[in-house]
Design a protein around this motif. Structure first.
Motif, short mmCIF file in Angstrom:
data_model
loop_
_atom_site.label_atom_id
_atom_site.label_comp_id
_atom_site.label_asym_id
_atom_site.label_seq_id
_atom_site.Cartn_x
_atom_site.Cartn_y
_atom_site.Cartn_z
N ASP A 105 0.87 -1.17 0.00
CA ASP A 105 0.00 0.00 0.00
C ASP A 105 0.90 1.22 0.00
N LEU A 106 1.14 1.78 -1.20
CA LEU A 106 2.10 2.88 -1.36
C LEU A 106 1.46 4.02 -2.14
N PRO A 107 1.82 5.28 -1.83
CA PRO A 107 1.31 6.40 -2.61
C PRO A 107 1.96 6.45 -4.00
N ILE A 108 1.14 6.64 -5.02
CA ILE A 108 1.63 6.84 -6.39
C ILE A 108 1.64 8.35 -6.62
N CYS A 109 2.83 8.91 -6.86
CA CYS A 109 2.97 10.37 -6.84
C CYS A 109 3.53 10.96 -8.13
N GLY A 110 3.77 10.15 -9.14
CA GLY A 110 4.32 10.71 -10.36
C GLY A 110 4.08 9.83 -11.56
N VAL A 111 3.82 10.45 -12.72
CA VAL A 111 3.67 9.72 -13.98
C VAL A 111 4.00 10.66 -15.12
N ALA A 112 4.72 10.14 -16.12
CA ALA A 112 5.04 10.92 -17.32
C ALA A 112 5.46 9.97 -18.42
N GLY A 113 5.24 10.40 -19.66
CA GLY A 113 5.76 9.65 -20.79
C GLY A 113 7.27 9.55 -20.72
N ASP A 114 7.81 8.50 -21.29
CA ASP A 114 9.23 8.22 -21.06
C ASP A 114 10.17 9.34 -21.50
N GLN A 115 9.89 9.98 -22.62
CA GLN A 115 10.83 11.01 -23.09
C GLN A 115 10.74 12.28 -22.24
N GLN A 116 9.55 12.63 -21.82
CA GLN A 116 9.42 13.78 -20.93
C GLN A 116 10.04 13.48 -19.57
N ALA A 117 9.87 12.24 -19.09
CA ALA A 117 10.50 11.85 -17.83
C ALA A 117 12.02 11.93 -17.93
N ALA A 118 12.57 11.54 -19.08
CA ALA A 118 14.01 11.63 -19.26
C ALA A 118 14.49 13.07 -19.24
N LEU A 119 13.73 13.98 -19.86
CA LEU A 119 14.08 15.40 -19.83
C LEU A 119 14.11 15.88 -18.38
N PHE A 120 13.11 15.47 -17.60
CA PHE A 120 13.06 15.83 -16.18
C PHE A 120 14.22 15.16 -15.44
N GLY A 121 14.55 13.93 -15.82
CA GLY A 121 15.64 13.21 -15.17
C GLY A 121 17.00 13.84 -15.39
N HIS A 122 17.15 14.63 -16.46
CA HIS A 122 18.38 15.38 -16.71
C HIS A 122 18.38 16.71 -15.97
N ALA A 123 17.34 16.97 -15.19
CA ALA A 123 17.18 18.27 -14.52
C ALA A 123 17.16 19.40 -15.53
N ALA A 124 16.54 19.16 -16.68
CA ALA A 124 16.45 20.15 -17.75
C ALA A 124 15.23 21.03 -17.51
N PHE A 125 15.28 21.82 -16.47
CA PHE A 125 14.11 22.55 -15.98
C PHE A 125 13.94 23.93 -16.61
N THR A 126 14.95 24.42 -17.34
CA THR A 126 14.89 25.77 -17.88
C THR A 126 14.73 25.74 -19.39
N PRO A 127 14.06 26.75 -19.97
CA PRO A 127 13.91 26.79 -21.43
C PRO A 127 15.25 26.73 -22.14
N GLY A 128 15.32 25.90 -23.18
CA GLY A 128 16.55 25.71 -23.95
C GLY A 128 17.33 24.48 -23.55
N ALA A 129 17.05 23.91 -22.36
CA ALA A 129 17.74 22.69 -21.94
C ALA A 129 17.28 21.54 -22.84
N MET A 130 18.22 20.65 -23.18
CA MET A 130 17.97 19.64 -24.21
C MET A 130 18.55 18.30 -23.82
N LYS A 131 17.88 17.22 -24.28
CA LYS A 131 18.40 15.88 -24.06
C LYS A 131 18.01 14.98 -25.23
N CYS A 132 18.73 13.86 -25.37
CA CYS A 132 18.38 12.84 -26.35
C CYS A 132 18.47 11.48 -25.67
N THR A 133 17.39 10.72 -25.76
CA THR A 133 17.35 9.38 -25.19
C THR A 133 17.52 8.34 -26.30
N TYR A 134 18.48 7.46 -26.12
CA TYR A 134 18.70 6.36 -27.05
C TYR A 134 18.06 5.10 -26.48
#
Length: 488
Positions: A228-257
């Motif tokens: 019994d655990l709280p579910i606190c986050g969900v995102a599509g994989d590519q958007q999650a990867a952008l967030f995972g790079h801490a790309a929080f500001t406009p212009g920040a960029m990533k590419c997932t292979y």
């Protein structure tokens, strides 16, 4: 405090237990079968995805042996899943994002494409969910009858797994996943009644749209490993990867292979107009904050090309062998591989293009083929970066990378050489799962704000570009043109 991150990808499910300092404490991974009923068709059995999810989570939790604070989920996007609301069993196989069967539906609706682009930021292409739903409506009437009667739910993989995790209590999705369906209005950040009518999809069958980072619900112990655990986050994989790079500001960029490759650029709270095959999309939404947007370039086949070398041709025994084999030759000796195995994405968006090998000689070996495959992956990413920096006018100083294939040092160096820009690879290349953990941990109290997340994320290894001749890229562009002419 720790987060259980579930990354339900295209070929398997990865589960990570992530500590407050960003360390990966444990990992579980299970592949699930890929089904190819006919050329251009790709399907998944949702039950097999769920089984892999349970197994991957069980493995990670057993290895970590620590209490879990909350759960975050990320997923392959655009894949459509239909399931019985009462039993949670699939109504049919899932149609995967790579599947091209709905090309005819796209042709039928082509006159509406300008309006679809205006509302969604996306082209009319088989890649996106609504076209697949239109195909299901026309070809599986007994399943669609269940949709109209309210017995069968429609969703993407996140919606399906959230339903399974909660024993059917949740039927939700987040804006990042919803924005990939061709049914989502970017400006209003909600379902479009106009598009639902155009594709003849009942709005009542669609999931409720909730923030990417918020308390969404709790896991049901009888359905999810007794927890019994709280579910606190969900995102599509590519958007999650952008967030995972801490790309929080406009212009920040990533590419997932991953199975495919996806380059995203943060555009903040501005919906940036896209061109040259680029897409406007949602990045994420934190709690009650405004939706954040991104520009995306999509490449359909990258890691899947290495998988094809392994499973389709038997050239390598393991995906990791591709680096060793490719590095055994100085170059591909002129061999060009266009990885359009399921069509070609940015900047061309040609669903009928097919893969090609050009420049084969008597001296061509498996090593040259492996090198050409890595080159082909990197050439496709250069095409996307050219579109971002050229048509979209967004400066590109470096490229942050992640995903399974990003662990390949040779590929990262080839990519830096072809771009003429540094490639930065973080210590943890599973940025997709890390992004899901960050989204969940922000809402679950593991991290207090974005600044703390960025501090946890840290730096990585830099691959500096070397000077190389430009004739290879010119030949690549010629090969792409030839491939598209052949497929037309």
């Amino acid at each position: 405090m720790t987060v259980l991150a579930i990354d339900a990808g295209t070929t398997g499910v990865t589960s990570l237990v992530i500590a407050q300092d960003g360390r990966v404490l444990a990992r579980g991974h299970r592949e699930f079968p890929q089904h190819f009923p006919a050329p251009g068709l790709v399907e998944h059995d949702p039950d097999e995805i769920w089984t892999a999810t349970l197994q991957a989570c069980s493995d990670a939790l057993a290895a970590a042996a620590v209490p879990i604070s909350c759960v975050g989920l990320t997923n392959q996007r655009e894949t459509v899943v239909l399931w019985d609301r009462a039993t949670l069993r699939p109504a049919t196989r899932a149609i995967v994002w790579q599947d091209r069967r709905s090309a005819g539906e796209c042709d039928r609706l082509r006159e509406h494409e300008p309006r679809i682009r205006e509302l969604t930021g996306l082209p009319l292409d088989p890649y996106f969910s609504a076209t697949k739903l239109a195909w299901l409506r026309g070809n599986l009437p007994e399943v669609w009858a269940g949709v109209r009667e309210g017995r069968v739910a429609i969703g993407t993989v996140d919606s399906y797994l959230l339903a399974r995790l909660t024993g059917g209590r949740l039927h939700v999705t987040d804006p990042s996943n919803a924005s990939r369906t061709l049914l989502f209005d970017l400006a209003t950040a909600g379902w479009s009644a106009e598009l639902a009518e155009l594709f003849d999809v009942p709005e009542a069958a669609l999931p409720e749209i909730v923030p990417s980072s918020a308390l969404l619900g709790r896991t049901a112990p009888g359905h999810f490993l007794g927890l019994d655990l709280p579910i606190c986050g969900v995102a599509g994989d590519q958007q999650a990867a952008l967030f995972g790079h801490a790309a929080f500001t406009p212009g920040a960029m990533k590419c997932t292979y991953g199975t495919g490759s996806f380059l995203l650029v943060n555009t903040g709270d501005r919906i940036a107009p896209a061109g040259a095959g680029l897409l406007s999309t949602v990045a994420w939404q934190l709690g009650g904050a405004p939706v954040q947007y991104a520009v995306e370039g999509s490449v359909f086949v990258t890691g899947a090309a290495v998988q094809w070398l392994r499973d389709g041709l038997g050239v390598i025994g393991d995906s990791a062998d591709s680096e060793r084999l490719a590095a055994s030759v100085p170059d591909s000796e002129g061999l060009i591989f266009v990885p359009a195995l399921t069509g070609i994405g940015t900047p061309h968006w040609d669903p009928r293009a097919r893969g090609a090998l050009l420049g084969i000689t008597r001296g061509t070996t498996g090593a040259h083929l492996a090198r050409a495959v890595l080159d082909g992956i990197a050439y496709q990413i250069r095409d996307v970066v050219e579109a971002v920096s050229g048509t979209a006018g967004i400066p590109v100083s470096h490229l942050a990378v992640d995903g399974g294939a990003a662990a390949n040092d040779l590929l990262c160096q080839i990519q830096a050489d072809l771009l003429g820009r540094p490639v930065v690879r973080p210590e943890t290349t599973e940025a997709t799962a890390l992004g899901a953990a960050f989204l969940a941990g922000l809402a679950g109290g593991v991290w207090s704000d974005l600044a703390e997340v960025a501090e946890v994320r840290g730096g990585g290894r830099v691959f500096s570009p070397r000077e190389i001749p430009e004739d290879g890229y010119r030949r690549w562009l010629e090969a792409v043109d030839a491939t598209r002419r052949f497929g037309s």
